[in-house]
Design an enzyme around this catalytic site. Structure first.
Site, short mmCIF file in Angstrom:
data_model
loop_
_atom_site.label_atom_id
_atom_site.label_comp_id
_atom_site.label_asym_id
_atom_site.label_seq_id
_atom_site.Cartn_x
_atom_site.Cartn_y
_atom_site.Cartn_z
N LEU A 203 113.31 -23.04 -52.72
CA LEU A 203 112.41 -22.02 -52.20
C LEU A 203 112.36 -20.75 -53.03
O LEU A 203 111.34 -20.06 -53.05
CB LEU A 203 112.81 -21.65 -50.76
N VAL B 299 117.42 -16.20 -57.43
CA VAL B 299 118.13 -14.94 -57.17
C VAL B 299 118.43 -14.24 -58.49
O VAL B 299 118.92 -14.86 -59.44
CB VAL B 299 119.44 -15.20 -56.40
N ASP C 231 122.56 -23.94 -42.21
CA ASP C 231 122.57 -24.47 -43.58
C ASP C 231 123.83 -24.01 -44.33
O ASP C 231 123.75 -23.41 -45.39
CB ASP C 231 121.32 -24.01 -44.32
#
Length: 397
Positions: free
Chosen positions: A23, A26, A180
């Site tokens: 998704l 970073v 998650d």
């Protein structure tokens, strides 16, 4: 998305990502003025457009499976869950809200007993949008990096215990759980201003959470209590309440990764549910998955949707425990939280009870809290532990 050039928003910004997933990626940065290290999560370009196409493709696959195997594999729940949760995962402002809620739970809410043991990155709202999430940068080693933990002076068994306590707190006290917790989302480091070897856990990626209704938490607590204590009738009753019906032995096996015979074995043996990690053990579990694939599909379609993400959470936690290979029995920690949740529920029932019912609920609450208190203070290696578990199993049957 942030409305200004990077150099106007950050003191420094590393354009090469330090991590990347399906998704987002970073980047490291530093805050202007304070110079505080930051982690900036940036959503991949065009992801929202691809999302619609992916959902449509999954929908076609689900319909095709329903047409080919109408009685065997009912997978509509897969599409329903994706439609609910993927848009939320793509909304980083929603993730920021989850992070703040989790942070408050451990800082000043019902999970404050673990305050200092758990760190949730601080969100910078002024540098956050639906596609960009800016947080404090938190370091640590992956929860399954045994060598890294030992180099940091942290014993793996202490990490196993903390991991179980953190997620049991979320499930049984908050009714709001991170779904998650794979090794990349759970970091560990030494806790500052604490005795050497004390672990501190960093929880990352708060995009996927599930709210758990209080009635569901109560059933789930009773089910885990029955599983740990080997109470077949209790398992049947609670599994039926969750919609599993006659598949209750299979639901029990799915939750514990142990055969039904092991679950019912002498409840006074506290290690009977722990995975042994042998090749024979793994082969047996794979065999069960193949043999009961149709039944597993039925259970997944029948249980409340809250159970689906808890299966995922449970699998992630069991994987971490296997990698840590610690001696801690997480099932006993889970049992402790179940007792505390049921004691809280008994206290609520007592508010509306009178006469004999009031005294019965009071006595039930006292017994549950006393059991939890003893479990928290009694080493699982103690010769008294089997006797305590045997006594508790008698009281549930």
């Amino acid at each position: 998305d942030l409305g200004a050039p990077l150099e106007d928003l950050f003191e420094t910004f590393e354009k090469s990502p330090i991590a990347s997933a399906s998704l987002a990626q970073v980047h490291r940065a530093t805050a202007r003025c304070s110079g505080r290290p930051l982690a900036v999560k940036v959503q991949h370009a065009e992801l929202r457009t691809m999302f619609s196409a992916d959902l449509a493709a999954v929908g076609v696959a689900v319909q095709l499976a329903a047409w080919l195997f109408p009685d065997d594999f009912k997978l509509q729940w897969v599409l329903e869950e994706m439609r609910i949760h993927l848009p939320l995962e793509l909304d980083f402002e929603h993730e920021a809200m989850n992070a703040r809620r989790c942070r408050d739970f451990f800082r000043s809410g019902p999970g404050r007993a673990l305050h200092g043991c758990v760190v949730v990155p601080e969100v910078y709202d002024e540098l956050t949008t639906t596609r960009v999430l800016t947080m404090s940068f938190e370091d640590g080693v992956s929860v399954t990096n045994v060598e890294g933990l030992r180099k940091a002076g942290i014993a793996p068994h202490r990490v196993t215990a903390l991991l179980c306590e953190v997620f049991c707190s979320q499930i049984f006290k908050a009714g709001f759980v991170h779904c998650d917790p794979h090794p990349g989302n759970v970091l560990v480091r030494p806790r500052q201003s604490a005795p050497p070897g004390t672990p501190q856990m960093v929880l990352l990626d708060h995009g996927l959470y599930r709210d758990l209704p209080s009635r569901f938490v109560l059933i789930y607590a009773k089910l885990w209590q029955a599983l740990v204590l080997g109470d077949a009738e209790g398992i049947r009753v609670q599994a039926e309440a969750l919609g599993a019906g006659d598949y209750y032995p299979l639901l029990a096996a799915m939750m514990t990764a142990r055969p039904w015979a092991d679950i019912l074995r002498d409840a006074s043996a506290p290690h009977r549910l722990q995975e042994r990690g042998t090749l024979e053990d793994k082969a047996q579990i794979r065999g069960y998955a193949t043999q009961y694939a149709r039944g597993i599909a039925h259970v997944l379609n029948a249980v409340p949707r809250e159970m689906l993400l808890l299966f995922k959470t449970n699998d992630c936690l069991r994987h971490a425990e296997r990698q840590l290979a610690g001696s801690v029995n997480s099932f006993l920690i889970t049992l402790t939280f179940c007792f505390e949740a049921l004691a809280t529920e008994a206290t609520e029932r007592r508010k509306h009870a009178t006469g004999v019912a009031w005294w019965a609920t009071w006595l039930a609450g006292v017994r549950l809290r006393l059991s939890a208190w003893i479990l928290r203070r009694l080493s699982e290696r103690s010769f008294l532990m089997p006797r305590l578990l045997y006594f508790l199993s008698l009281r549930t049957t």
